[in-house]
Design a protein around this motif. Structure first.
Motif, PDB file in Angstrom:
ATOM      1  N   CYS B 100       0.829  -1.217   0.000  1.00 31.67           N
ATOM      2  CA  CYS B 100       0.000   0.000   0.000  1.00 31.67           C
ATOM      3  C   CYS B 100       0.855   1.254   0.000  1.00 31.67           C
ATOM      4  O   CYS B 100       0.383   2.337  -0.325  1.00 31.67           O
ATOM      5  CB  CYS B 100      -0.955   0.010   1.183  1.00 31.67           C
ATOM      6  N   CYS B 103       3.610   2.888   4.791  1.00 37.22           N
ATOM      7  CA  CYS B 103       4.761   2.853   5.701  1.00 37.22           C
ATOM      8  C   CYS B 103       6.050   3.197   4.979  1.00 37.22           C
ATOM      9  O   CYS B 103       7.088   3.379   5.608  1.00 37.22           O
ATOM     10  CB  CYS B 103       4.896   1.448   6.304  1.00 37.22           C
ATOM     11  N   CYS B 135       4.895  -2.229   9.367  1.00 42.17           N
ATOM     12  CA  CYS B 135       4.287  -2.426   8.060  1.00 42.17           C
ATOM     13  C   CYS B 135       3.244  -3.517   8.231  1.00 42.17           C
ATOM     14  O   CYS B 135       3.547  -4.576   8.763  1.00 42.17           O
ATOM     15  CB  CYS B 135       5.320  -2.846   7.025  1.00 42.17           C
ATOM     16  N   CYS B 137       1.452  -4.684   5.582  1.00 44.80           N
ATOM     17  CA  CYS B 137       1.183  -5.339   4.297  1.00 44.80           C
ATOM     18  C   CYS B 137       2.195  -6.401   3.910  1.00 44.80           C
ATOM     19  O   CYS B 137       1.829  -7.464   3.446  1.00 44.80           O
ATOM     20  CB  CYS B 137       1.167  -4.322   3.161  1.00 44.80           C
TER      21      CYS B 137
HETATM   22  S1  FES Z   1       3.229  -1.353   2.543  1.00 45.49           S
HETATM   23 FE1  FES Z   1       1.324  -1.097   3.528  1.00 45.49          FE
HETATM   24  S2  FES Z   1       1.933  -0.750   5.541  1.00 45.49           S
HETATM   25 FE2  FES Z   1       3.803  -1.215   4.613  1.00 45.49          FE
END
Ligand code: FES
Ligand code: FES
Lengths: 775, 163
Positions: B100, B103, B135, B137
């Motif tokens: 996403c 972070c 992070c 994700c």
């Molecule tokens: S890429 Fe989504 S929180 Fe790290």
């Protein structure tokens, strides 16, 4: 010109990354509109209380304050927060965007302040005084549905929100014929999704056009638009929802939230753009939670490990209200209750219990991690009771590869699979036999190695429309511009999954163009045709197939036009390869894709009856779900002195059908496993008996850090799905579904010599240590 | 009630009158307009707001803008030079170190500090170096690989320079 396919299947670095790694992407909080004002929300500090009065005068007079609204002020103007799922006899409490008369959980919105900046808005919130009459709170879902519990929504006279049942086969007979009944009570604790970007909304109303634009951090822009239009009583075509860059969702943004309608209303009412950004504290309190199930599971088994039947009694902690899909989540647990096994007899009962807490809803995996956890724990419990190896019990119960499409007792038809092969592969990679021997040797030395297996199947590509409340198809438009550049409008709404890249890969291969020639656009309802969104591991399997379908239409028209341009009557004699159309019997006669595109728009010479332009829209309705599967193995060592868990290995073999981009698939698997690790070892939303969220900040609610995570060894099989022409199954949730029981089984395998049979998650060192001592 | 501060951000000098309570992260985002620095918690726990203050990685949500008076700040927007990605940015791109992306700016700047202190870090050092950055994700593995990629690339560049 490139030869054949060169993008699909390749680990292509993402095209969307440049803006993200240079700090130039736009998330909701990055959006600034002229004359924008800021909203802040006063939330309930009680879990259950009557609201006797809300005094806002001081707040209204505070510096920089533009307006303050309470529940009374907006109750006529804004409709209730919707629930889309329909179950028989579902109790649906009224869910106002700002509480009226009563509050039902800590964090429920009571009033909103709009001020010139965010600091002033927050200052003024502190000046609002609420007169509460506290009521007894009910926090434990089992207590909530027991006699004499305080009733949360008086109009129902009960805290039972729904009762849902599912049966297949003959469960009574299965238990009559069993050699042994193995039973276990297990808890899938409440979790908090914690997307790194909290929710946020910016709304702007253009009175001239009568249009409300809402930028919001959502996974479902179109569905949200429909709902917002209803809540605000606007025509749907006067509402524009834009999901800008979205900083993670995991289901928590697959919803319609009070604030989305409220901020829209404020923008219209005050005639100024309004921004509201959730604080992390608010995110913990008032963005949906996940899981929250207590289950009693009974398995009817034969002495050889064959499982004849399963009986589940599940209590789902609903929370105080339903959010969009709350009641649907445990039904997914029921549908997947027999997992990857041939278990012909099943009975599932789910009781939904209202509690004075935030609503539960879809959190990555949404009901399926719960199912896999229960079943994979049961497989190990059965192995333990029968003195069999956990591998043997699983192998005994898998359907054979030739039995697919495989019908389950829950009424599903698994599309394709080879579960034995996935498990064998994982065992081989991890060196299972050797590990078992080492485990024996280490035990002699007082060291406790544990090996945990999880074989899973998940239900993905949600899904055929009859199975979903608002349609399960997805849409795509492929628009070839006059210069031959291609714009794809997808109804999916990626927020980290990388479909700007994977869809471009599909397009580039199909049309023989370069990745840079393709632009994938999503998340803006004024630009993109109606779509469903990104959740349930559906974006590529359903949304990608829609892109594929639109591409076929475009190619078909382009081929007819190419034939016309080449003076060929017989369209069947025109072939398309590597971006060129040519005559099969005279390949020298050719015209490029770009030339055809331009010709389609110049429209000087079109075949009779052909419309100018070159674009197509396709709505893909899948005929079935897809069923990815795999086997995960965790190897841990538990320190009996401290209860500390150290990872030795983690092996994942996943089969998500055909892979468009292995780099992205690995990323999805990693992220999923680590969220699972959080559930297994670290995370738990804890409310105290008064309904205060004790784990209401990142200090108390530990999501995995880089140092908590072992190296993940991923491996893959590719069994194409017959459900869509791409053969794709979906991978967004596989890791989350598979890993939790693998890790828990490993820890419990390690401490088995102490006579510990089961522990509920999260398996924190103290809990393990106590169990070792106590047992 | 405002106070005037002067800061150098990504090589450009700025002078603003700010309220004493304005957080540095809000100053960077709302006053200077550099929105690449993100806010994930405002309580110094997530690292999304990490920037370099006089060369050290700091969480800009835990400082007031006035505390940065006279400082040199680097944000994610200042990392690429002349449109050339920094090796760490390149690593995150090549190794899929982000999903996403929320972070990511903080993570990249934490990695920047890590590599300036320890140019050839082990997996464990990398994990410890980014422990303050959450992070949700990626599961961190590709981030570890991204940082290794950058370390390797910088090592080769150093080698080339010293030849
Ligand atoms: S890429 Fe989504 S929180 Fe790290
Ligand atoms: S926003 Fe600064 S550490 Fe989270």
């Amino acid at each position: 010109m490139p030869k054949g396919k060169k993008f699909v299947g390749e680990p292509i670095p993402r095209v969307e990354d440049h803006r993200l790694i240079t700090g130039r992407s736009q998330y909701v909080d990055d959006i600034v509109r002229p004359r924008m004002a800021y909203a802040a929300i006063l939330r309930s500090i009680y879990a259950h209380a009557r609201v006797k009065a809300v005094h806002v005068e001081n707040a209204r007079r505070a510096p920089g304050v533009i307006a303050v609204f309470t529940g009374e002020d907006v109750r006529e103007a804004i409709g209730p927060v919707p629930v889309a799922s329909r179950l028989p006899d579902l109790k649906v409490p009224k869910h106002p965007v700002l509480a009226v008369e009563k509050v039902h959980y800590v964090g429920e919105p009571i009033a909103v302040v709009v001020a010139e900046d965010r600091y002033l808005a927050r200052d003024a919130v502190d000046l609002i005084e609420v007169e509460y009459e506290p009521l007894e709170a009910v926090v434990d879902p089992e207590r909530a549905i027991a006699e004499g519990a305080p009733i949360i929504h008086e109009e129902f006279g009960t805290n039972v929100a729904f009762v849902w049942q599912l049966s297949g086969g003959d469960i009574e007979r299965a238990f009559r014929e069993a050699d042994l009944v193995v039973s276990q009570r297990m808890v899938n604790q409440r979790l908090i999704p914690v997307a790194m970007e909290p929710r946020g909304v910016v709304a702007e109303y253009l009175p001239g056009e009568g249009q409300l634009t809402v930028w919001t951090s959502t996974q479902i822009p179109h569905l949200l638009r429909t709902q917002l239009a209803a809540m605000l009583r606007l025509a749907e075509n006067r509402v524009r929802v834009i999901a800008p860059e979205v900083g993670g969702g995991f289901g928590s943004k697959l919803n319609v939230y009070a604030e989305e309608a409220l901020v829209g209303y404020l923008a219209m009412r005050l005639g100024r753009p309004i921004k509201w950004i959730e604080t992390r504290r608010e995110n913990f309190l008032s963005t949906i939670h996940g899981r929250g199930q207590i289950a009693e599971v009974e398995a009817a088994v034969k002495r050889d490990g064959t499982v004849l039947g399963l009986r589940y009694k599940i209590i789902q902690d609903v929370g105080a209200y339903h959010q969009l899909l709350t009641p649907a989540i445990p039904t997914l647990t029921g549908l997947m209750a027999t997992g990857p096994y041939k278990i012909p007899n099943l009975h599932v009962q789910v009781i939904g219990a209202f509690t004075n807490k935030m609503a539960t809803d879809a959190y990555r995996g949404a009901g399926r991690p719960e199912a896999t956890y229960l079943l994979e724990r049961m497989m190990d419990r059965i192995a333990g009771e029968l003195g069999l190896d956990p591998v043997e019990v699983r192998m005994r119960n898998f359907p054979q590869p030739e039995e697919f499409p495989f019908p389950t007792a829950s009424g599903l038809a698994y599309d394709s699979g080879n579960y034995q092969q996935a498990l064998r592969r994982a065992l081989e990679i991890v060196g299972y036999e050797g590990l078992r021997q080492e485990q024996q040797q280490l035990r002699q030395q007082g060291r406790y190695l544990g090996i945990g297996i999880s074989t899973y199947v998940e239900i993905c590509a949600l899904g055929p429309s009859p199975a979903l409340p608002a349609g399960g198809w997805e849409s795509a438009t492929v628009r070839v511009e006059p210069t031959g550049k291609i714009t794809v409008l997808t109804g999916a709404s990626p927020h980290g999954q990388g479909q700007e890249t994977s869809f471009a890969q599909i397009v580039a291969d199909e049309l023989g163009v370069e990745l840079a020639d393709v632009r994938v656009v999503h998340g803006d309802t004024a630009i993109v045709q109606y779509g469903i969104g990104t959740f349930g591991s559906r974006a590529t399997a359903v949304g990608g197939t829609a892109v594929y379908g639109a591409l076929q239409k475009v190619k078909e028209k382009a081929t007819r036009l190419a034939a016309h341009l080449l003076g060929e009557e017989n369209v069947a004699n025109v072939a398309f390869e590597d971006g060129c159309f040519f005559l099969k019997d005279n390949p020298e006669r050719r015209v490029t894709f770009q030339e055809v595109a331009l010709a389609a728009y110049l429209a000087k010479s079109l075949p009779p009856g052909m419309e100018p332009g070159l674009e197509a829209t396709y709505f893909f309705e899948p005929s079935n779900f897809t069923f990815p599967f795999g086997a995960h193995i965790a190897v841990v060592e538990v320190d009996p002195e401290t209860g500390d868990v150290q990872f030795r290995r983690y092996v994942a073999v996943d089969d998500c059908g055909r892979v468009i981009n292995p780099l992205l698939v690995d990323g999805q698997v990693h992220g999923g496993i680590v969220q699972s690790l959080g559930q297994a070892l670290l995370e738990e939303a804890v409310y105290d008996e008064n309904g205060q969220l004790v784990t209401g900040e990142l200090t108390e609610y530990a999501i995995p850090k880089a140092t908590d995570v072992p190296w993940l060894e991923t491996d893959r099989m590719e069994t194409p799905s017959p459900v869509n022409p791409l053969g794709v199954k979906g991978v967004g949730e596989a890791g989350t579904i598979a890993a939790t029981p693998a890790i828990v089984n490993a820890v419990l395998d390690a401490v088995a010599p102490f006579g510990v049979r089961h522990l509920d998650m999260p398996l924190k060192p103290e809990k393990i240590w106590r169990a070792i001592r106590g047992a | 009630m405002g106070r005037t501060i002067e800061v150098t951000i990504n090589g450009t000098r700025y002078r603003h009158e700010v309220e004493p309570r304005l957080l540095l992260v809000h100053y960077l985002r709302d006053v200077v307009g550099l929105t690449g620095t993100h806010i994930g918690c405002e309580t110094s726990l997530c690292g999304a707001c990490t920037v370099l203050l006089n060369g050290a990685a700091v969480k800009s949500c835990t400082l007031f803008a006035v505390q940065a008076d006279g400082a040199e700040i680097m944000t994610i927007e200042g990392l690429a030079e002349d449109g050339q990605l920094h090796p760490i940015q390149e690593g995150f791109w090549q190794k899929h170190g982000l999903q996403c992306g929320y972070c990511t700016p903080g993570m990249i700047l934490a990695a920047y500090q890590l590599l300036s202190r320890s140019p050839d870090p082990s997996e464990e050092e990398i994990r410890r170096g980014i422990e303050g950055n959450l992070c949700r994700c990626t599961g961190y593995q590709h981030i570890v690989e991204a940082i290794r990629y950058a370390a390797e690339k910088q090592r080769v560049a150093r080698g080339a320079r010293s030849e």
